[in-house]
Design a protein around this motif. Structure first.
Motif, PDB file in Angstrom:
ATOM      1  N   MET A   1      21.491   9.492  87.293  1.00 48.98           N
ATOM      2  CA  MET A   1      22.113   8.118  87.325  1.00 48.98           C
ATOM      3  C   MET A   1      21.837   7.040  86.304  1.00 48.98           C
ATOM      4  SD  MET A   1      23.120   6.092  91.068  1.00 48.98           S
ATOM      5  CE  MET A   1      24.315   4.733  91.368  1.00 48.98           C
ATOM      6  N   GLU A   2      19.738   6.808  86.274  1.00 49.67           N
ATOM      7  CA  GLU A   2      20.037   5.830  85.706  1.00 49.67           C
ATOM      8  C   GLU A   2      20.767   5.926  83.750  1.00 49.67           C
ATOM      9  OE1 GLU A   2      15.880   4.538  83.651  1.00 49.67           O
ATOM     10  OE2 GLU A   2      15.497   6.166  85.289  1.00 49.67           O
ATOM     11  N   ASN A   3      20.272   7.444  83.285  1.00 48.06           N
ATOM     12  CA  ASN A   3      21.019   7.353  81.819  1.00 48.06           C
ATOM     13  C   ASN A   3      22.583   7.229  82.163  1.00 48.06           C
ATOM     14  OD1 ASN A   3      18.621   8.113  80.929  1.00 48.06           O
ATOM     15  ND2 ASN A   3      18.738  10.687  81.928  1.00 48.06           N
ATOM     16  N   VAL A   4      23.850   7.387  82.946  1.00 51.89           N
ATOM     17  CA  VAL A   4      24.748   7.242  83.191  1.00 51.89           C
ATOM     18  C   VAL A   4      25.357   5.718  83.271  1.00 51.89           C
ATOM     19  CG1 VAL A   4      26.697   7.109  84.646  1.00 51.89           C
ATOM     20  CG2 VAL A   4      25.702   9.172  84.696  1.00 51.89           C
ATOM     21  N   LEU A   5      24.154   4.902  84.400  1.00 51.88           N
ATOM     22  CA  LEU A   5      24.423   3.723  84.433  1.00 51.88           C
ATOM     23  C   LEU A   5      23.948   2.966  83.176  1.00 51.88           C
ATOM     24  CD1 LEU A   5      23.635   2.782  88.535  1.00 51.88           C
ATOM     25  CD2 LEU A   5      25.526   3.302  86.819  1.00 51.88           C
ATOM     26  N   LYS A  25      21.821  -6.683  96.949  1.00 53.72           N
ATOM     27  CA  LYS A  25      22.647  -5.996  95.733  1.00 53.72           C
ATOM     28  C   LYS A  25      22.091  -5.158  94.943  1.00 53.72           C
ATOM     29  CE  LYS A  25      27.020  -7.903  97.660  1.00 53.72           C
ATOM     30  NZ  LYS A  25      28.309  -8.710  97.803  1.00 53.72           N
ATOM     31  N   VAL A  26      20.922  -6.289  94.540  1.00 48.68           N
ATOM     32  CA  VAL A  26      20.225  -5.590  93.404  1.00 48.68           C
ATOM     33  C   VAL A  26      18.901  -5.464  93.493  1.00 48.68           C
ATOM     34  CG1 VAL A  26      19.807  -6.147  90.882  1.00 48.68           C
ATOM     35  CG2 VAL A  26      21.914  -7.246  91.908  1.00 48.68           C
ATOM     36  N   ARG A  27      18.309  -6.310  94.127  1.00 47.15           N
ATOM     37  CA  ARG A  27      16.850  -5.473  93.966  1.00 47.15           C
ATOM     38  C   ARG A  27      16.720  -4.088  94.713  1.00 47.15           C
ATOM     39  NH1 ARG A  27      13.560  -4.993  98.428  1.00 47.15           N
ATOM     40  NH2 ARG A  27      14.979  -6.034 100.085  1.00 47.15           N
ATOM     41  N   PRO A  28      17.942  -3.945  95.770  1.00 47.73           N
ATOM     42  CA  PRO A  28      17.624  -2.594  96.009  1.00 47.73           C
ATOM     43  C   PRO A  28      17.556  -1.129  95.116  1.00 47.73           C
ATOM     44  CG  PRO A  28      19.093  -3.585  97.707  1.00 47.73           C
ATOM     45  CD  PRO A  28      18.968  -4.530  96.706  1.00 47.73           C
ATOM     46  N   TYR A  29      17.841  -1.507  93.780  1.00 48.27           N
ATOM     47  CA  TYR A  29      17.612  -0.124  93.196  1.00 48.27           C
ATOM     48  C   TYR A  29      17.578  -1.129  91.176  1.00 48.27           C
ATOM     49  CZ  TYR A  29      22.770   0.657  95.728  1.00 48.27           C
ATOM     50  OH  TYR A  29      23.053   0.616  96.474  1.00 48.27           O
ATOM     51  N   LYS A  30      16.208  -1.730  91.683  1.00 51.90           N
ATOM     52  CA  LYS A  30      15.520  -2.021  90.844  1.00 51.90           C
ATOM     53  C   LYS A  30      15.361  -1.044  90.276  1.00 51.90           C
ATOM     54  CE  LYS A  30      10.445  -3.467  91.241  1.00 51.90           C
ATOM     55  NZ  LYS A  30       9.991  -4.379  91.755  1.00 51.90           N
ATOM     56  N   LYS A  31      14.808   0.127  90.356  1.00 53.41           N
ATOM     57  CA  LYS A  31      14.183   1.245  90.048  1.00 53.41           C
ATOM     58  C   LYS A  31      15.391   1.657  88.465  1.00 53.41           C
ATOM     59  CE  LYS A  31      11.413   3.156  93.636  1.00 53.41           C
ATOM     60  NZ  LYS A  31      11.214   4.549  94.209  1.00 53.41           N
ATOM     61  N   LEU A  32      16.922   1.460  89.018  1.00 48.17           N
ATOM     62  CA  LEU A  32      17.557   1.242  87.939  1.00 48.17           C
ATOM     63  C   LEU A  32      17.264   0.904  86.574  1.00 48.17           C
ATOM     64  CD1 LEU A  32      21.131   2.680  89.816  1.00 48.17           C
ATOM     65  CD2 LEU A  32      18.725   4.040  89.221  1.00 48.17           C
ATOM     66  N   LEU A  33      17.410  -0.625  86.974  1.00 45.42           N
ATOM     67  CA  LEU A  33      16.800  -1.460  85.690  1.00 45.42           C
ATOM     68  C   LEU A  33      15.570  -1.066  85.153  1.00 45.42           C
ATOM     69  CD1 LEU A  33      18.130  -4.636  87.725  1.00 45.42           C
ATOM     70  CD2 LEU A  33      19.398  -2.933  86.304  1.00 45.42           C
TER      71      LEU A  33
END
Length: 137
Positions: A1-5, A25-33
């Motif tokens: 998912m990280e590569n796609v985003l 909305k952003v903090r839960p996806y911290k690992k993707l940033l």
């Protein structure tokens, strides 16, 4: 998912989110940033004097039909002017981009391209109208 985003994330205007939206909305996806981006965003929310980095896109000007009928004044500017009029201390110079403050009705009295730019027309349409703010570009 990280590569796609990774191709989409630079286009997200994180800076325009409220602190509540950021937290939910952003903090839960911290690992993707990327860590640096997340730290810069976090600083922008926690430190009112921080300046946004070039990596953080400022929000686009908001323009909702019917609230501000102008080509030179948008909701962000109306919000900032409203804060000045009410002498609200703005701790962050970018707060107007996150939280709109619109306690006043802004009514367009004269549009130069439609009504003309003459002093006579200006005085005819704008004189004797209390609480008037003039924007000229």
């Amino acid at each position: 998912m990280e590569n796609v985003l990774q191709h989409c994330l630079p286009l997200v205007r994180f800076f325009g989110l409220s602190s509540e939206d950021f937290f939910q909305k952003v903090r839960p996806y911290k690992k993707l940033l990327k860590n640096q981006l997340y730290e810069e965003l976090l600083e922008s929310y926690l430190n009112p004097n921080s300046e946004p980095n070039d990596n953080i896109l400022l929000p686009r000007y908001r323009n909702i039909d019917g609230i501000v009928n102008s080509k030179i004044v948008n909701l962000n500017i109306a919000s900032l002017i409203s804060r000045w009029m009410d002498k609200i201390n703005i701790k962050s110079k970018y707060i107007y981009t996150r939280e709109l403050y619109l306690p006043y009705e802004f009514k367009l009295l004269l549009r130069g391209c439609k009504d003309g730019f003459t002093p006579k027309k200006f005085h005819k349409l704008c004189d004797n109208i209390p609480h008037t703010v003039i924007f000229i570009k």
